[in-house]
Enzyme design. Structure first.
Site, PDB file in Angstrom:
ATOM      1  CG  HIS B 209       9.330  -6.733  16.289  1.00  0.00           C
ATOM      2  ND1 HIS B 209       8.004  -6.481  16.063  1.00  0.00           N
ATOM      3  CD2 HIS B 209       9.835  -5.604  16.847  1.00  0.00           C
ATOM      4  CE1 HIS B 209       7.710  -5.263  16.482  1.00  0.00           C
ATOM      5  NE2 HIS B 209       8.810  -4.704  16.946  1.00  0.00           N
ATOM      6  CG  PHE B 210      15.555 -10.153  17.300  1.00  0.00           C
ATOM      7  CD1 PHE B 210      16.055 -10.852  18.388  1.00  0.00           C
ATOM      8  CD2 PHE B 210      15.775  -8.784  17.238  1.00  0.00           C
ATOM      9  CE1 PHE B 210      16.757 -10.207  19.401  1.00  0.00           C
ATOM     10  CE2 PHE B 210      16.475  -8.126  18.258  1.00  0.00           C
ATOM     11  CZ  PHE B 210      16.960  -8.840  19.333  1.00  0.00           C
ATOM     12  CD  GLU B 212      19.972 -12.117  18.217  1.00  0.00           C
ATOM     13  OE1 GLU B 212      20.038 -11.322  17.275  1.00  0.00           O
ATOM     14  OE2 GLU B 212      20.740 -12.037  19.196  1.00  0.00           O
ATOM     15  CG  HIS B 240      13.184  -6.228  19.517  1.00  0.00           C
ATOM     16  ND1 HIS B 240      13.609  -5.768  18.291  1.00  0.00           N
ATOM     17  CD2 HIS B 240      12.603  -5.170  20.119  1.00  0.00           C
ATOM     18  CE1 HIS B 240      13.305  -4.495  18.166  1.00  0.00           C
ATOM     19  NE2 HIS B 240      12.691  -4.105  19.252  1.00  0.00           N
ATOM     20  N   PRO B 383      19.972  -4.906  22.342  1.00  0.00           N
ATOM     21  CG  PRO B 383      17.954  -5.012  21.186  1.00  0.00           C
ATOM     22  CD  PRO B 383      18.576  -4.471  22.426  1.00  0.00           C
ATOM     23  CG  HIS B 409      16.397   1.300  21.259  1.00  0.00           C
ATOM     24  ND1 HIS B 409      17.185   2.063  20.432  1.00  0.00           N
ATOM     25  CD2 HIS B 409      15.429   0.784  20.471  1.00  0.00           C
ATOM     26  CE1 HIS B 409      16.691   2.015  19.209  1.00  0.00           C
ATOM     27  NE2 HIS B 409      15.645   1.251  19.195  1.00  0.00           N
ATOM     28  N   GLY B 410      19.662   0.010  21.380  1.00  0.00           N
ATOM     29  CA  GLY B 410      20.142  -0.909  20.347  1.00  0.00           C
ATOM     30  C   GLY B 410      21.347  -0.323  19.652  1.00  0.00           C
ATOM     31  CB  ALA B 411      23.337  -1.480  16.834  1.00  0.00           C
ATOM     32  CE  LYS B 485      14.739 -10.055  11.698  1.00  0.00           C
ATOM     33  NZ  LYS B 485      14.783  -8.860  12.578  1.00  0.00           N
TER      34      LYS B 485
END
Lengths: 117, 486
Positions: B209-210, B212, B240, B383, B409-411, B485
């Protein structure tokens, strides 16, 4: 089973961080029902996770534990976590059922559990 | 769980691979994985394709068991998995198809602020955000809710906290499902779930979770970017997080309650982590009611953090958030199960769509989209990692045809947390990020190491696959400049 409780708790705490216990410990009783020892161990660890998350306490000593007739009873000392002296790495969401096992190894009983973070 | 996948993967076209239903006894449909030649090699590096095959065994599954290009191993279902089941054909709901962090999701806030005008304040801004938004292990929120208040919050969703001053009315329209899934059943939550959630609404958590601060680095679709208010060179804020301890406990309770349910309904499963219940059964409805309540909690969580982020910006730039143009672009869930209508064999059916690490991606014209996005499609927030980039995409018609209205949903992780920590020895990730122009603050000792850019696949590759497959189109690339973070 009883011998696994403290090392398993240390494993859980290591995932969270370095949790320093205060000196004022108190006795606490845990009681679980079920046939599968590995699930009972998971249930015990889940209680410890909630105890940490909700009350900021940790296990410091298992005083007595018995697994008799599908029932695990544990008498243990827990103490507040000294937040200022502790270090936190990550939040543990849950102790999963994945690859959950208890087996007898050359050095005694061994347990595997995987936490979701 | 780190073992390689050695089963069949047949190429369908340049972006899709099939696991034929003949692979495994019990598979009711094929598995389909979205990936290009490079990504598929990485995907075979763990057992997640096996999980795609396992999900194909679920009763009532429709068309195929899907995985997005950010697929990696998860609990029961893979992360990046999509599965739709038909309740009329015995279709099931599985908590493993949602995950522990119910309605984990992402939201994006735009601003009028140019990075070039904010560079001097960036250090202070990151610090202000870090101190304003509770993050990390054991950090309670700025607002605590009693149990009756929590139940009301979970019934009403985002509107409950907006009414109390944590946001703007326009935020609600820019949130998937308007921040509230109906038929939530907060009364079904255990006391433990409520107590885990009582002081966690409006907290970031830890792990991946973050929060940014980003800059819009490149616009790929000017019309869509215009509709979203994204301007090249301007700052955005991405959040997130999910349903925190409350959601984890809902999942925990469901996994325990449903342990013997498959046997009761004569359901055979290849993996006990896929425990499930027929959608229309009392057990299935009970989980869905609790899951919806947790999902609504998660939207309130991100809503309160949005308010706190606006406060932090306002404090640093000396202007109200309205003047800074901090409107919500969109908020999407990526761990959820929802009832949605799809055409199957010429008939419209209400399907239970599980998205676990997958984002809803409705195309232009979809009636659930707010007016301003009707012409461009739903914003899909992807993200990447904290050193490279994140993406804003829009849902395209291909998603309705092929992926039950879903995208990535992301990398997707490519390194375990342990491997990432080992790879960090002798390095300072914080300094490496600073060298890339990213100011990072983390509460936990190992957060930056575990989440370092190298721990993730290249988000560009992931996004390229879905763009090429006409599932979702690129709108803008966002580059991180400040990271918070837990």
């Amino acid at each position: 089973m009883a011998e696994l409780l403290m090392p398993a708790a240390e494993g859980l705490y290591a995932a969270i961080g370095e949790l320093v216990a205060a000196s004022e410990a108190s006795l606490q009783h845990f009681d679980f029902q079920g046939d599968d020892p590995s699930i009972l161990l998971r249930d015990f660890l889940t209680e410890l996770l909630i105890l940490f998350e909700r009350d900021q306490r940790r296990l410091v000593e298992v005083v007595d534990a018995a697994f008799v007739e599908s029932r695990l009873t544990v008498k243990a000392k827990t103490a507040p976590v000294e937040l200022e002296r502790s270090a936190f790495h990550r939040e543990v969401k849950a102790i999963t059922y994945h690859e959950l096992s208890i087996r007898e190894g050359p050095g005694g009983y061994e347990a595997t559990f995987i936490v979701d973070i | 769980m780190a073992d390689n996948y050695t089963g069949p993967l047949e190429r369908i076209d340049s972006t899709r691979w099939r696991i034929p239903k003949s692979y495994k006894l019990g598979m009711r449909v094929d598995g389909v994985i979205y990936a290009d030649d490079k990504l598929i090699d990485a995907i075979k590096g763990d057992k997640s394709p096996e999980q795609v095959a396992n999900v194909a065994c679920l009763p009532g599954i429709v068309k195929y068991s899907l995985a997005m290009p950010d697929i990696h191993w998860g609990y029961g279902f893979c992360i990046g998995g999509v599965a739709a089941t038909d309740p009329q054909k015995g279709g099931v709901i599985s908590p493993g198809g949602v995950g522990y962090d119910i309605n984990c999701g992402v939201r994006l806030i735009r601003t009028n602020i140019k990075l070039t005008d904010a560079k001097v304040q960036m250090g202070k801004l990151v610090e202000e955000m870090f101190n304003t938004v509770p993050c990390g292990v054991g950090r309670g929120g700025v607002v605590k809710f009693s149990k009756p208040e929590l139940r009301k919050l979970m019934a009403e969703g985002s509107r409950f906290v907006v009414k109390r001053g944590f946001g703007w009315d326009s935020d609600i329209e820019a949130t998937e499902a308007h921040g509230c899934i109906s038929d939530a059943d907060p009364d079904s939550l255990s006391d433990r779930a409520l107590s885990r959630g009582s002081d966690q609404c409006g907290t970031l958590g830890s792990g991946n979770h973050f929060m940014e601060i980003q800059v819009v680095e490149r616009i790929d679709d000017a019309k869509a970017a215009g509709a979203m208010g994204l301007v090249e060179g301007n700052l955005t804020v991405m959040i997130h997080s999910g349903s925190r301890g409350l959601g984890y406990q809902v999942c925990e309770d469901a996994l325990k309650d449903l342990q013997h349910t498959p046997r009761k309904y004569g359901i055979e499963l290849p993996d006990k982590q896929l425990v499930c219940a027929p959608v229309d059964s009392p057990e299935g409805q009970s989980y869905l009611g609790a899951m919806r309540a947790a999902a609504n909690f998660a939207w309130c969580n991100r809503q309160i953090m949005t308010h706190l982020a606006r406060e932090a910006f306002s404090n640093i730039f000396g202007l109200p958030a309205e003047k800074l143009g901090m409107t919500l672009v969109y908020d999407v869930a990526h761990n959820i199960a929802k009832m949605e209508p799809y055409e199957v064999d010429g008939k419209t059916c209400q399907l239970c769509v599980h998205r676990k690490g997958a984002t809803r991606a409705f195309p232009p014209g979809h009636p659930e989209l707010p007016e301003r996005y009707r012409g461009i499609g739903q914003p899909v927030l992807v993200p990447g990692d904290m050193g490279r980039a994140s993406y804003v995409l829009t849902g395209q018609p291909g998603s309705m045809e092929h992926t039950f209205g879903s995208s990535c949903h992301g990398a997707g992780r490519r390194m375990s947390r342990g491997a990432a920590i080992r790879a960090s020895r002798g390095r300072s990730i914080k300094k490496e990020l600073a060298d890339r122009g990213v100011i990072a603050r983390a509460r936990g000792r190992t957060g930056l190491e575990e989440e370092q850019p190298d721990a993730y696949k290249d988000v560009n590759q992931v996004v390229d696959v879905l763009h090429a497959a006409a599932i979702s189109h690129r709108v803008a690339r966002l580059r991180p400049v400040g990271v918070i973070k837990g």
